[in-house]
Design a protein around this motif. Structure first.
Motif, short mmCIF file in Angstrom:
data_model
loop_
_atom_site.label_atom_id
_atom_site.label_comp_id
_atom_site.label_asym_id
_atom_site.label_seq_id
_atom_site.Cartn_x
_atom_site.Cartn_y
_atom_site.Cartn_z
N PHE A 17 59.40 82.88 73.12
CA PHE A 17 59.68 84.28 72.79
C PHE A 17 58.40 85.12 72.86
O PHE A 17 58.44 86.31 73.16
CB PHE A 17 60.31 84.38 71.41
N ALA A 18 57.25 84.47 72.60
CA ALA A 18 55.97 85.18 72.72
C ALA A 18 55.72 85.56 74.18
O ALA A 18 55.16 86.63 74.47
CB ALA A 18 54.84 84.29 72.20
N LEU A 19 56.14 84.68 75.11
CA LEU A 19 56.03 85.00 76.53
C LEU A 19 56.84 86.26 76.86
O LEU A 19 56.37 87.15 77.57
CB LEU A 19 56.51 83.81 77.36
N VAL A 20 58.06 86.33 76.34
CA VAL A 20 58.91 87.50 76.56
C VAL A 20 58.28 88.74 75.93
O VAL A 20 58.29 89.83 76.51
CB VAL A 20 60.33 87.26 76.00
N LEU A 21 57.73 88.57 74.72
CA LEU A 21 57.06 89.69 74.04
C LEU A 21 55.88 90.19 74.88
O LEU A 21 55.70 91.41 75.04
CB LEU A 21 56.58 89.26 72.66
N GLY A 22 55.08 89.26 75.40
CA GLY A 22 53.94 89.64 76.23
C GLY A 22 54.37 90.41 77.47
O GLY A 22 53.73 91.40 77.86
N GLY A 37 52.45 95.14 98.95
CA GLY A 37 53.17 94.88 100.20
C GLY A 37 54.37 95.77 100.38
O GLY A 37 54.65 96.24 101.48
N TYR A 38 55.14 96.01 99.30
CA TYR A 38 56.32 96.85 99.39
C TYR A 38 55.97 98.33 99.24
O TYR A 38 56.34 99.16 100.07
CB TYR A 38 57.34 96.49 98.30
N ALA A 39 55.27 98.66 98.13
CA ALA A 39 55.05 100.07 97.79
C ALA A 39 53.74 100.64 98.33
O ALA A 39 53.54 101.85 98.30
CB ALA A 39 55.09 100.24 96.27
N GLY A 40 52.83 99.78 98.79
CA GLY A 40 51.59 100.26 99.38
C GLY A 40 50.57 100.77 98.38
O GLY A 40 49.68 101.54 98.74
N GLN A 41 50.66 100.34 97.11
CA GLN A 41 49.72 100.77 96.09
C GLN A 41 48.72 99.65 95.80
O GLN A 41 49.04 98.48 95.94
CB GLN A 41 50.47 101.16 94.80
N ILE A 42 47.51 100.04 95.37
CA ILE A 42 46.44 99.07 95.16
C ILE A 42 46.11 98.99 93.67
O ILE A 42 45.97 100.03 93.01
CB ILE A 42 45.16 99.47 95.94
N SER A 43 45.98 97.77 93.16
CA SER A 43 45.54 97.58 91.78
C SER A 43 44.45 96.52 91.74
O SER A 43 44.64 95.43 92.29
CB SER A 43 46.71 97.16 90.88
N LEU A 44 43.33 96.85 91.11
CA LEU A 44 42.23 95.90 90.94
C LEU A 44 42.06 95.50 89.49
O LEU A 44 41.03 94.96 89.11
CB LEU A 44 40.92 96.51 91.47
N GLY A 45 43.07 95.78 88.68
CA GLY A 45 42.98 95.45 87.26
C GLY A 45 44.17 94.70 86.73
O GLY A 45 44.43 94.69 85.52
N HIS A 46 44.91 94.03 87.62
CA HIS A 46 46.14 93.37 87.19
C HIS A 46 45.90 92.17 86.29
O HIS A 46 46.81 91.74 85.58
CB HIS A 46 46.97 92.96 88.41
N ALA A 47 44.68 91.64 86.30
CA ALA A 47 44.38 90.54 85.38
C ALA A 47 44.47 91.00 83.93
O ALA A 47 44.67 90.17 83.03
CB ALA A 47 42.99 89.98 85.67
N GLY A 48 44.34 92.30 83.69
CA GLY A 48 44.52 92.82 82.33
C GLY A 48 45.89 92.49 81.79
O GLY A 48 46.04 92.12 80.61
N PHE A 49 46.92 92.59 82.63
CA PHE A 49 48.28 92.26 82.19
C PHE A 49 48.44 90.75 82.01
O PHE A 49 49.17 90.30 81.12
CB PHE A 49 49.30 92.78 83.20
N ALA A 50 47.74 89.96 82.84
CA ALA A 50 47.75 88.51 82.65
C ALA A 50 47.12 88.16 81.30
O ALA A 50 47.59 87.26 80.59
CB ALA A 50 46.99 87.82 83.78
N GLY A 51 46.06 88.89 80.92
CA GLY A 51 45.43 88.68 79.63
C GLY A 51 46.35 89.02 78.47
O GLY A 51 46.39 88.30 77.47
N ILE A 52 47.12 90.11 78.62
CA ILE A 52 48.08 90.48 77.57
C ILE A 52 49.12 89.38 77.39
O ILE A 52 49.44 88.98 76.26
CB ILE A 52 48.76 91.82 77.91
N GLY A 53 49.65 88.87 78.49
CA GLY A 53 50.64 87.79 78.41
C GLY A 53 50.07 86.53 77.82
O GLY A 53 50.71 85.86 76.99
N ALA A 54 48.84 86.18 78.22
CA ALA A 54 48.21 84.95 77.72
C ALA A 54 47.95 85.03 76.22
O ALA A 54 48.28 84.10 75.46
CB ALA A 54 46.89 84.72 78.47
N TYR A 55 47.38 86.13 75.76
CA TYR A 55 47.05 86.25 74.34
C TYR A 55 48.28 86.50 73.48
O TYR A 55 48.26 86.21 72.27
CB TYR A 55 45.99 87.33 74.13
N ALA A 56 49.36 87.01 74.07
CA ALA A 56 50.62 87.11 73.32
C ALA A 56 51.10 85.72 72.92
O ALA A 56 51.57 85.50 71.79
CB ALA A 56 51.68 87.83 74.15
N CYS A 57 50.96 84.76 73.84
CA CYS A 57 51.39 83.38 73.54
C CYS A 57 50.47 82.69 72.54
O CYS A 57 50.87 81.74 71.87
CB CYS A 57 51.45 82.56 74.84
#
Length: 319
Positions: free
Chosen positions: A85-90, A52-72
């Motif tokens: 702290f695992a959330l912050v690490l992720g 919405g702000y920068a006008g860029q498209i990403s179709l793989g953002h769930a990958g970062f959600a996966g990194i955060g989830a598995y970090a915890c």
């Protein structure tokens, strides 16, 4: 009398909705649905910053959600970190990964960028599914308890599990929305919107296009990571589906459905798309068909998204 700015009005509306809605919940199940809306709302707020702000498209953002989830899931077991702290690490690992991945792929434009980001998401999902000894593979893995309910109970605030996660994820969404709305009218936010309008024009007036694209990508990755972490901690179990292609598509669809140019609009889209399957269960096998039909109608007749279109219609009636 002091007039509220649009930023403060949006935050006030969001805070009131979070605070007042539980009074109308007939059972604790609705606290669970509400917390899922807030978790999805955090993810789509990141999409607003990127798309919405920068006008860029990403179709793989769930990958970062996966990194955060598995970090915890993994950091408390293998590194001895508290889940918070695992959330912050992720979030930190996601930011670094977004920086490393974003530098080459953000040179691309349009659907080339979308396909490249999709490749990253698929890669993360494959790693999580195939590294069975570490991640549990497709069967998933247990996530340690956050352990804050006992602390709150000691302070005299006795909440059941659903109420606790409703409160915590609601506060996290408010913080994420506040940061995104502050960014909108900041010098960086104005530069991002100039970039959205025209990269050539933005570059002409001195905007560092490559740096801003990368900043938006990293910030949105952190939002997705926090969303994944909260989902994992809330469910106390996680599977590679959190990093899957369909989750990425859900994020983008929620943002576009509600209004990708508006933080409140995207959160509204997250609420609609989270609640819609619950409402359409009475139609059994026609559920997916009706969901697709609703989304097609919105995209055809409300191209700016549901919330901006509804507000525009209301203003039209007032005048």
């Amino acid at each position: 009398m002091m007039k509220l700015s649009s930023k403060h009005s949006a935050l006030l509306i969001l805070a009131l909705l979070i605070a007042i809605t539980p009074f109308f919940f007939p059972s604790s199940y609705y606290f669970r649905v509400g917390s899922l809306i807030f978790v999805n709302g955090i993810a789509v707020t990141g999409i607003v910053i990127l798309t919405g702000y920068a006008g860029q498209i990403s179709l793989g953002h769930a990958g970062f959600a996966g990194i955060g989830a598995y970090a915890c899931a993994l950091a408390p077991v293998h590194l001895g970190l508290h889940p918070a702290f695992a959330l912050v690490l992720g979030a930190g690992v996601s930011a670094v990964m977004a920086y490393l991945v974003g530098r080459p792929i953000l040179r691309l434009k349009g659907y080339y960028l979308g396909v490249a980001s999709l490749g990253f998401g698929i890669l993360v999902s494959m790693v999580l599914a195939n590294e069975r000894q570490l991640t549990g593979g497709p069967d998933g893995i247990q996530v340690p308890d956050l352990g804050l309910r006992g602390l709150l109970k000691g302070w005299g605030l006795d909440l059941n599990n659903s109420e606790f996660w409703y409160m915590l994820s609601g506060l996290a969404l408010l913080l994420g929305a506040w940061l995104a709305l502050n960014l909108y009218n900041s010098p960086t936010g104005r530069a991002l919107r100039a970039l959205h309008g025209s990269e050539i024009a933005a570059r002409t007036v001195g905007v560092d296009v490559a740096r801003l694209k990368l900043q938006a990508f990293v910030i949105s990755a952190v939002y997705a990571s926090v969303s994944g972490s909260l989902l994992a901690l809330q469910n106390k179990f996680i599977t590679p589906d959190v990093a899957g292609f369909m989750h990425s598509i859900e994020m983008v669809t929620m943002a576009v459905l509600g209004g990708v140019g508006s933080v409140l609009g995207a959160i509204f889209g997250a609420a609609i798309l989270t609640m819609l399957p619950q409402l359409l269960t009475v139609f059994a096998e026609y559920e997916m068909l009706l969901m697709g039909l609703v989304m097609m109608l919105v995209m055809i007749f409300m191209r700016d998204g549901l919330l901006p279109s509804i507000l525009r219609l209301m203003r039209g009636k007032d005048t």
